[in-house]
Design a protein around this motif. Sequence first.
Motif, short mmCIF file in Angstrom:
data_model
loop_
_atom_site.label_atom_id
_atom_site.label_comp_id
_atom_site.label_asym_id
_atom_site.label_seq_id
_atom_site.Cartn_x
_atom_site.Cartn_y
_atom_site.Cartn_z
N LEU A 1 -11.79 7.98 -3.32
CA LEU A 1 -12.79 7.02 -3.78
C LEU A 1 -12.51 5.61 -3.27
N LEU A 2 -11.22 5.25 -3.15
CA LEU A 2 -10.82 3.87 -2.82
C LEU A 2 -9.83 3.89 -1.66
N PRO A 3 -10.29 4.21 -0.46
CA PRO A 3 -9.36 4.38 0.67
C PRO A 3 -8.58 3.13 1.05
N GLY A 4 -9.08 1.94 0.67
CA GLY A 4 -8.38 0.72 1.03
C GLY A 4 -7.34 0.27 0.03
N LEU A 5 -7.21 0.97 -1.09
CA LEU A 5 -6.26 0.57 -2.13
C LEU A 5 -4.85 1.03 -1.78
N THR A 6 -3.91 0.10 -1.79
CA THR A 6 -2.51 0.45 -1.56
C THR A 6 -1.96 1.17 -2.79
N LEU A 7 -1.30 2.29 -2.56
CA LEU A 7 -0.76 3.10 -3.65
C LEU A 7 0.76 3.08 -3.62
N HIS A 8 1.35 2.70 -4.74
CA HIS A 8 2.79 2.84 -4.95
C HIS A 8 3.01 3.99 -5.93
N PRO B 1 -4.47 -5.58 -2.74
CA PRO B 1 -4.57 -4.95 -4.06
C PRO B 1 -3.85 -3.60 -4.07
N SER B 2 -3.18 -3.32 -5.18
CA SER B 2 -2.40 -2.07 -5.25
C SER B 2 -2.35 -1.53 -6.66
N SER C 1 -8.33 -0.59 5.04
CA SER C 1 -7.25 0.39 5.04
C SER C 1 -6.11 -0.13 4.16
N PRO C 2 -5.33 0.78 3.56
CA PRO C 2 -4.25 0.35 2.67
C PRO C 2 -3.02 -0.13 3.42
N ALA C 3 -2.19 -0.91 2.73
CA ALA C 3 -0.88 -1.30 3.27
C ALA C 3 0.13 -0.20 2.96
N GLN C 4 1.33 -0.35 3.49
CA GLN C 4 2.40 0.59 3.19
C GLN C 4 2.80 0.48 1.72
N GLY C 5 2.79 1.58 1.01
CA GLY C 5 3.20 1.59 -0.38
C GLY C 5 4.68 1.84 -0.53
#
Length: 275
Positions: free
Chosen positions: A34-41, A13-14, A242-246
């Motif tokens: 708040l959402l450390p696992g969300l991937t951010l672009h 999810p991103s 944890s998030p993926a690379q954005g």
Amino acid sequence: MQTQSAHSNSLPPSALIFDSGVGAISIAREIRQLLPGLTLHFGIDNGFYPYGSKSEAALRPRIVEQASAMMARSGADILVVGCNTASTLALPQLREALTKPVIGVVPAVKPAAAATRTHTIALIATEGTVNRNYTRDLIEQFANGNRVINVPAPELVHLAEAKLRGETVTAADLEPVLHRIFHTAGGDKVDIAVLACTHFPLLRDELNRYAPRTIQWLDSGAAIARRVQWWLGELALELPTSPAQGLLLTSAPDSDGRIAGAFAEFIPGASYVAR
């Protein structure tokens, strides 16, 4: 608007955070907390920076075109318009153009009106946001009879970006803005200042330090993060630990690397130019 996500099981999810400059960092920090696992672009329309000085007629189609292209490039599940100017101008058009949820940044007039004890609020924004009908309507609808002092502060955009480059923001730099807040008619009664540009929370510590007295500096970042969390629930998207690379998408080349440097805390990789 469709609420079903076209999310692929192969992608985490991103969200894409869209802005013309680096003010989106203030929103991103709240979302990451708040959402450390969300991937951010990040989608940065640096080819049209700064939005605050452009006409509404030029901005609306530009915002829709660039944000739509960057959403397609990133494959994000949610668009966060991390810019007050873009939000006050183009949210309806973006929601019409996209099938994914669109979250805008609205000046925090309503919570400020609920919290003020002196019934006097300062609204600090770019000149475009201060003078826009959207902002006037927001004040009329949600100020609840409290006095709102409009404070144009376009120089804070440049000072926030200078701070991110490692430059020191001094009392002298902020004195003109602080004068407009505290030394205007009614300024002696201001107890809450609404930071109505996403660049401005980046200067919260300096504003608090150099203000002539203690007041509350209020922005929408935490509320935006909670709205993202709500949409993730609506879309039934579960976050990994944890998030993926954005991706960092720009509308013009980041030739001096300043944008990539500013977003390095989120995306240590290279910048990709969105055409």
